[in-house]
Write a protein that holds these residues in place. Structure first.
Motif, PDB file in Angstrom:
ATOM      1  N   ASP A   1       0.831  -1.206   0.000  1.00  0.00           N
ATOM      2  CA  ASP A   1       0.000   0.000   0.000  1.00  0.00           C
ATOM      3  C   ASP A   1       0.864   1.255   0.000  1.00  0.00           C
ATOM      4  OD1 ASP A   1      -2.251  -1.597  -0.006  1.00  0.00           O
ATOM      5  OD2 ASP A   1      -2.547  -1.459   2.166  1.00  0.00           O
TER       6      ASP A   1
ATOM      7  N   SER B   1       6.293   0.937  -8.028  1.00  0.00           N
ATOM      8  CA  SER B   1       6.006  -0.490  -7.946  1.00  0.00           C
ATOM      9  C   SER B   1       6.524  -1.059  -6.628  1.00  0.00           C
ATOM     10  CB  SER B   1       6.658  -1.222  -9.117  1.00  0.00           C
ATOM     11  OG  SER B   1       8.070  -1.185  -8.978  1.00  0.00           O
ATOM     12  N   LYS B   2       5.996  -2.231  -6.272  1.00  0.00           N
ATOM     13  CA  LYS B   2       6.492  -2.917  -5.073  1.00  0.00           C
ATOM     14  C   LYS B   2       7.978  -3.211  -5.207  1.00  0.00           C
ATOM     15  CE  LYS B   2       3.528  -6.141  -5.598  1.00  0.00           C
ATOM     16  NZ  LYS B   2       2.783  -7.392  -5.519  1.00  0.00           N
TER      17      LYS B   2
ATOM     18  N   THR C   1       1.955   1.920  -3.483  1.00  0.00           N
ATOM     19  CA  THR C   1       0.859   2.482  -4.273  1.00  0.00           C
ATOM     20  C   THR C   1       0.697   3.972  -3.979  1.00  0.00           C
ATOM     21  OG1 THR C   1      -0.279   0.363  -4.326  1.00  0.00           O
ATOM     22  CG2 THR C   1      -1.608   2.324  -4.771  1.00  0.00           C
TER      23      THR C   1
END
Length: 52
Positions: A32, A40-41, A35
């Motif tokens: 989260d 990006s992760k 985001t």
């Protein structure tokens, strides 16, 4: 020299450590947080690891 083969700088490691400390203090999962940050992760993981 290929930049991906260069060792991490102390600055990159310290930034990654500080970022991890801030994110650990928040009641927000890393996915989260990525985001909300608009990344990006994988990019967030790279930053926390001091890889980029």
């Amino acid at each position: 020299m290929n930049p991906s083969l260069e060792p991490q700088s102390d600055h990159q490691r310290h930034v990654g450590q500080r970022l991890r400390q801030v994110l650990d203090a928040l009641p927000l999962p890393y996915v989260d947080a990525a985001t909300v940050m608009g990344v990006s992760k994988q990019m967030l993981r790279n930053w926390m690891a001091g890889d980029s």
